[in-house]
Design a protein around this motif. Structure first.
Motif, mmCIF file in Angstrom:
data_model
loop_
_atom_site.group_PDB
_atom_site.id
_atom_site.type_symbol
_atom_site.label_atom_id
_atom_site.label_comp_id
_atom_site.label_asym_id
_atom_site.label_seq_id
_atom_site.Cartn_x
_atom_site.Cartn_y
_atom_site.Cartn_z
ATOM 1 N N LEU A 41 4.415 -9.575 8.148
ATOM 2 C CA LEU A 41 3.574 -10.134 9.716
ATOM 3 C C LEU A 41 2.702 -10.098 10.000
ATOM 4 O O LEU A 41 1.859 -8.336 9.354
ATOM 5 C CB LEU A 41 5.115 -8.720 10.891
ATOM 6 N N ASP A 42 1.771 -10.523 10.784
ATOM 7 C CA ASP A 42 0.073 -9.783 10.606
ATOM 8 C C ASP A 42 -0.177 -9.694 12.399
ATOM 9 O O ASP A 42 0.549 -10.959 13.119
ATOM 10 C CB ASP A 42 -0.763 -10.851 10.083
ATOM 11 N N THR A 59 -9.955 -6.695 14.931
ATOM 12 C CA THR A 59 -9.014 -5.441 14.297
ATOM 13 C C THR A 59 -7.494 -6.159 14.673
ATOM 14 O O THR A 59 -7.205 -6.836 15.034
ATOM 15 C CB THR A 59 -9.173 -4.327 15.219
ATOM 16 N N GLY A 60 -6.746 -5.714 13.410
ATOM 17 C CA GLY A 60 -5.505 -5.420 13.430
ATOM 18 C C GLY A 60 -4.932 -4.673 12.318
ATOM 19 O O GLY A 60 -5.089 -3.853 11.669
ATOM 20 N N ALA A 61 -3.801 -4.638 11.990
ATOM 21 C CA ALA A 61 -2.977 -4.509 10.710
ATOM 22 C C ALA A 61 -1.633 -5.475 10.077
ATOM 23 O O ALA A 61 -1.545 -7.081 11.285
ATOM 24 C CB ALA A 61 -1.805 -3.753 11.255
ATOM 25 N N PHE A 62 -1.159 -5.285 8.725
ATOM 26 C CA PHE A 62 -0.312 -6.180 8.914
ATOM 27 C C PHE A 62 0.956 -5.593 7.832
ATOM 28 O O PHE A 62 0.988 -4.787 7.490
ATOM 29 C CB PHE A 62 -0.764 -7.809 8.225
ATOM 30 N N LYS A 63 2.282 -6.350 8.062
ATOM 31 C CA LYS A 63 3.780 -4.834 8.009
ATOM 32 C C LYS A 63 4.550 -6.089 6.936
ATOM 33 O O LYS A 63 4.679 -7.766 7.195
ATOM 34 C CB LYS A 63 4.642 -4.335 8.626
ATOM 35 N N ASP A 64 4.585 -5.471 5.705
ATOM 36 C CA ASP A 64 5.375 -6.058 5.061
ATOM 37 C C ASP A 64 7.356 -6.036 5.736
ATOM 38 O O ASP A 64 7.647 -5.335 5.987
ATOM 39 C CB ASP A 64 5.360 -4.548 3.165
ATOM 40 N N ILE A 65 7.345 -7.017 5.590
ATOM 41 C CA ILE A 65 8.271 -7.638 6.215
ATOM 42 C C ILE A 65 9.020 -8.429 5.172
ATOM 43 O O ILE A 65 10.584 -9.139 6.294
ATOM 44 C CB ILE A 65 8.981 -8.329 7.678
ATOM 45 N N HIS A 66 8.913 -8.313 4.395
ATOM 46 C CA HIS A 66 10.373 -9.330 3.496
ATOM 47 C C HIS A 66 11.990 -8.963 3.295
ATOM 48 O O HIS A 66 12.503 -9.631 3.203
ATOM 49 C CB HIS A 66 9.735 -8.942 1.860
ATOM 50 N N GLN A 67 11.763 -7.913 3.455
ATOM 51 C CA GLN A 67 13.331 -6.987 3.550
ATOM 52 C C GLN A 67 14.132 -7.861 4.335
ATOM 53 O O GLN A 67 15.252 -8.107 4.265
ATOM 54 C CB GLN A 67 13.497 -6.177 3.392
ATOM 55 N N ILE A 68 13.611 -7.699 5.288
ATOM 56 C CA ILE A 68 13.930 -8.344 6.281
ATOM 57 C C ILE A 68 13.779 -9.903 6.547
ATOM 58 O O ILE A 68 14.869 -10.483 7.071
ATOM 59 C CB ILE A 68 12.624 -8.390 7.717
#
Length: 74
Positions: A41-42, A59-68
Motif C-alpha cells: 500500500l503506497d 512525501t509518503g510511505a508504503f506498507k507491506d500488506i501481502h499477508q492481508i
C-alpha cells in the motif's frame, strides 16, 4: 513494479499531481528480495510546488500488506 499494475499506478499518480485528488494512494505489487511478488500500500502527497504551481516534492510511505492481500489457501 508488476507490469499489470503500472498503468493503474501512473493514472492514480497523475490524478494527484494534477490536483484532482488530495492524496496519492494505491495498492500494487513489487518484487521482493526473494524474487517473489509482494503487495504494498503506497500513500503520498505533494508537499511543495514551484512558482508556476507544478509539484516539485512529494512525501509518503508504503506498507507491506501481502499477508492481508494474498489469496487465502482453502
Amino acid at each position: 513494479m508488476h507490469p499489470q499494475d503500472v498503468e493503474k499506478v501512473v493514472e492514480k499518480l497523475k490524478l494527484h499531481l494534477n490536483g484532482e485528488v488530495n492524496e496519492f494512494e494505491c495498492v500494487y505489487r513489487i518484487k521482493g528480495s526473494n524474487d517473489k511478488w509482494r503487495w504494498i500500500l503506497d500513500k503520498g502527497k505533494v508537499v511543495s510546488s514551484n512558482a508556476a504551481g507544478y509539484p516539485i516534492r512529494m512525501t509518503g510511505a508504503f506498507k507491506d500488506i501481502h499477508q492481508i492481500k494474498k489469496p487465502k489457501a482453502i
